[in-house]
Motif scaffolding. Sequence first.
Motif, short mmCIF file in Angstrom:
data_model
loop_
_atom_site.label_atom_id
_atom_site.label_comp_id
_atom_site.label_asym_id
_atom_site.label_seq_id
_atom_site.Cartn_x
_atom_site.Cartn_y
_atom_site.Cartn_z
N ARG A 3 51.04 -63.35 -19.65
CA ARG A 3 50.62 -63.68 -18.30
C ARG A 3 51.76 -63.58 -17.29
NH1 ARG A 3 46.54 -68.64 -19.97
NH2 ARG A 3 44.61 -67.55 -19.42
N LEU A 4 53.00 -63.50 -17.76
CA LEU A 4 54.15 -63.35 -16.87
C LEU A 4 54.80 -61.99 -17.08
CD1 LEU A 4 55.88 -66.87 -17.16
CD2 LEU A 4 54.11 -66.12 -15.55
N ARG A 5 55.54 -61.59 -16.09
CA ARG A 5 56.25 -60.31 -16.15
C ARG A 5 57.29 -60.32 -17.26
NH1 ARG A 5 60.91 -58.32 -13.97
NH2 ARG A 5 61.39 -60.27 -12.85
N GLN A 6 57.47 -59.17 -17.90
CA GLN A 6 58.49 -59.01 -18.91
C GLN A 6 59.72 -58.31 -18.32
OE1 GLN A 6 57.00 -57.83 -22.96
NE2 GLN A 6 55.12 -57.38 -21.83
N VAL A 7 60.88 -58.60 -18.87
CA VAL A 7 62.14 -58.03 -18.38
C VAL A 7 62.52 -56.84 -19.25
CG1 VAL A 7 64.59 -58.49 -17.98
CG2 VAL A 7 62.89 -60.27 -17.51
N SER A 8 62.59 -55.67 -18.64
CA SER A 8 62.96 -54.47 -19.38
C SER A 8 64.47 -54.47 -19.66
CB SER A 8 62.59 -53.22 -18.60
OG SER A 8 63.39 -53.12 -17.43
N ARG A 9 64.88 -53.63 -20.56
CA ARG A 9 66.32 -53.55 -20.87
C ARG A 9 67.12 -53.13 -19.64
NH1 ARG A 9 69.89 -53.42 -24.96
NH2 ARG A 9 68.34 -53.66 -26.59
N ASP A 10 66.59 -52.25 -18.81
CA ASP A 10 67.30 -51.81 -17.62
C ASP A 10 67.56 -52.95 -16.64
OD1 ASP A 10 67.38 -49.23 -18.57
OD2 ASP A 10 65.70 -48.52 -17.35
N GLU A 11 66.67 -53.95 -16.66
CA GLU A 11 66.82 -55.10 -15.77
C GLU A 11 67.74 -56.17 -16.34
OE1 GLU A 11 62.99 -56.49 -13.74
OE2 GLU A 11 62.28 -55.54 -15.59
N ALA A 12 67.97 -56.11 -17.64
CA ALA A 12 68.70 -57.19 -18.31
C ALA A 12 70.17 -57.15 -17.95
CB ALA A 12 68.52 -57.06 -19.83
N GLU A 13 70.64 -58.21 -17.32
CA GLU A 13 72.05 -58.29 -16.92
C GLU A 13 72.77 -59.47 -17.58
OE1 GLU A 13 72.13 -58.45 -12.70
OE2 GLU A 13 71.43 -56.38 -12.43
N ALA A 14 72.07 -60.56 -17.80
CA ALA A 14 72.69 -61.75 -18.37
C ALA A 14 73.11 -61.47 -19.82
CB ALA A 14 71.72 -62.92 -18.34
N ASP A 15 74.26 -61.99 -20.18
CA ASP A 15 74.80 -61.75 -21.53
C ASP A 15 73.83 -62.20 -22.62
OD1 ASP A 15 77.09 -60.70 -20.46
OD2 ASP A 15 78.30 -62.51 -20.72
N ILE A 16 73.18 -63.35 -22.43
CA ILE A 16 72.29 -63.86 -23.48
C ILE A 16 71.11 -62.93 -23.68
CG2 ILE A 16 71.06 -65.35 -21.82
CD1 ILE A 16 71.62 -66.00 -25.61
N VAL A 17 70.60 -62.34 -22.61
CA VAL A 17 69.47 -61.43 -22.72
C VAL A 17 69.88 -60.16 -23.45
CG1 VAL A 17 67.75 -60.08 -21.48
CG2 VAL A 17 68.39 -62.36 -20.65
N VAL A 18 71.00 -59.58 -23.04
CA VAL A 18 71.49 -58.35 -23.69
C VAL A 18 71.78 -58.61 -25.16
CG1 VAL A 18 73.33 -56.64 -23.72
CG2 VAL A 18 72.40 -57.43 -21.52
N THR A 19 72.41 -59.72 -25.45
CA THR A 19 72.74 -60.05 -26.83
C THR A 19 71.49 -60.17 -27.69
OG1 THR A 19 74.77 -61.22 -26.22
CG2 THR A 19 73.78 -61.80 -28.34
N MET A 20 70.48 -60.87 -27.22
CA MET A 20 69.27 -61.05 -28.01
C MET A 20 68.48 -59.75 -28.12
SD MET A 20 69.95 -64.00 -28.92
CE MET A 20 68.61 -63.98 -30.10
N TYR A 21 68.46 -58.95 -27.06
CA TYR A 21 67.78 -57.66 -27.15
C TYR A 21 68.46 -56.77 -28.19
CZ TYR A 21 64.79 -58.32 -22.98
OH TYR A 21 63.83 -58.75 -22.09
N ASP A 22 69.80 -56.72 -28.17
CA ASP A 22 70.53 -55.92 -29.14
C ASP A 22 70.25 -56.40 -30.56
OD1 ASP A 22 71.63 -54.47 -27.08
OD2 ASP A 22 73.62 -55.37 -27.22
N GLN A 23 70.24 -57.71 -30.73
CA GLN A 23 70.09 -58.30 -32.06
C GLN A 23 68.70 -58.09 -32.62
OE1 GLN A 23 71.94 -62.16 -32.51
NE2 GLN A 23 70.25 -62.88 -33.79
N LEU A 24 67.68 -58.20 -31.77
CA LEU A 24 66.30 -58.16 -32.25
C LEU A 24 65.65 -56.78 -32.17
CD1 LEU A 24 65.13 -61.48 -30.59
CD2 LEU A 24 65.28 -61.07 -33.05
N PHE A 25 66.07 -55.99 -31.21
CA PHE A 25 65.38 -54.72 -30.98
C PHE A 25 66.27 -53.49 -31.16
CE2 PHE A 25 63.52 -58.01 -28.19
CZ PHE A 25 62.24 -58.07 -28.72
N GLY A 26 67.56 -53.70 -31.35
CA GLY A 26 68.49 -52.58 -31.43
C GLY A 26 69.02 -52.21 -30.05
N ARG A 27 70.16 -51.55 -30.04
CA ARG A 27 70.84 -51.28 -28.77
C ARG A 27 70.18 -50.20 -27.93
NH1 ARG A 27 75.93 -53.41 -28.34
NH2 ARG A 27 76.72 -54.48 -30.20
N ASP A 28 69.36 -49.37 -28.53
CA ASP A 28 68.82 -48.22 -27.80
C ASP A 28 67.35 -48.34 -27.45
OD1 ASP A 28 71.30 -46.91 -28.04
OD2 ASP A 28 70.78 -46.26 -30.08
#
Length: 218
Positions: A3-28
Motif C-alpha cells: 500500500r506504500l511506495r517502494q524505494v528503488s535501488r537508484d533512490e537508495a542513498e542511506a547506508d542502511i538501505v544500500v547495505t540491506m539491499y546488497d545483502q539481501l538482493f545482491g549488488r546489481d
Amino acid sequence: MPRLRQVSRDEAEADIVVTMYDQLFGRDRDPVAEPGTAAGTPGDWWTVFALVPDVLKHAVRGFALYRSPRRLLDPVLRELGQTRAGWLRGSQFVFSQHCKSLRALTVSEERIAAIPSWGVSDLFTPLERAVLSYTDSLVTGGGRVDDGTFAVLKANLTDEQILELTYITCLYDMHAVMSRALRLEFDDREEPVVEVAAPEGYEAFDVGAATSLAEDRR
C-alpha cells in the motif's frame, strides 16, 4: 502490491538501505524491478521500510537484538512466541517465516503444525504450553495474563528471560500488524470478508424476517 511506495535501488542513498539491499538482493539487482529474496519472499518489507531509513535501521537492530548470543531465552521458546503471534494476528508472513525458524532449530513438523491448535495438543511441554498461553494473553488479551500461566513461567524462567520473551513476542505482534496493514510480503492479500453476491435476479428482502418462525413474528 504494498500500500506504500517502494524505494528503488537508484533512490537508495542511506547506508542502511544500500547495505540491506546488497545483502539481501545482491549488488546489481533493483529489488523493486526484480523482487524476490533467497527465502522465497517478495522482499517488499525491505523496500517499503526503506522509505524511512532510521526506522529501517531501528527494525534491523531489533532483529539483531533478539538473535544476539547475549539472549538468555531458549530460542525455541522465543520462536514459539513469534510464530504463535503471527498466527493469532493472521499474518501469513510472520507465521510462515517463523515456522521456518522453528524448523531450523530442529523442531519437528508435527510440533510446528500443532501451534495453531496448541491448546488441544500433547506435543508441548508444560513450559512451552505456558509460553503459548502467555503469547495468547499478550496478543489477543492485550496483556491480561492469568496468574496460573505466569506462575509456570516464573517457576521455569528467570525474570530476565520472561522480559526477553515479553519484548520479543510483542515486537513480532507489532510486525504482524504492520505487515497486514501495509500488505507486505505474504500479507499482500485481498480482504477475505466481503459480501457474497446473490444469484442473478435476486430481489432484496429482510433475511431475518424471512427465516424466523411464524409464531415469533406475531
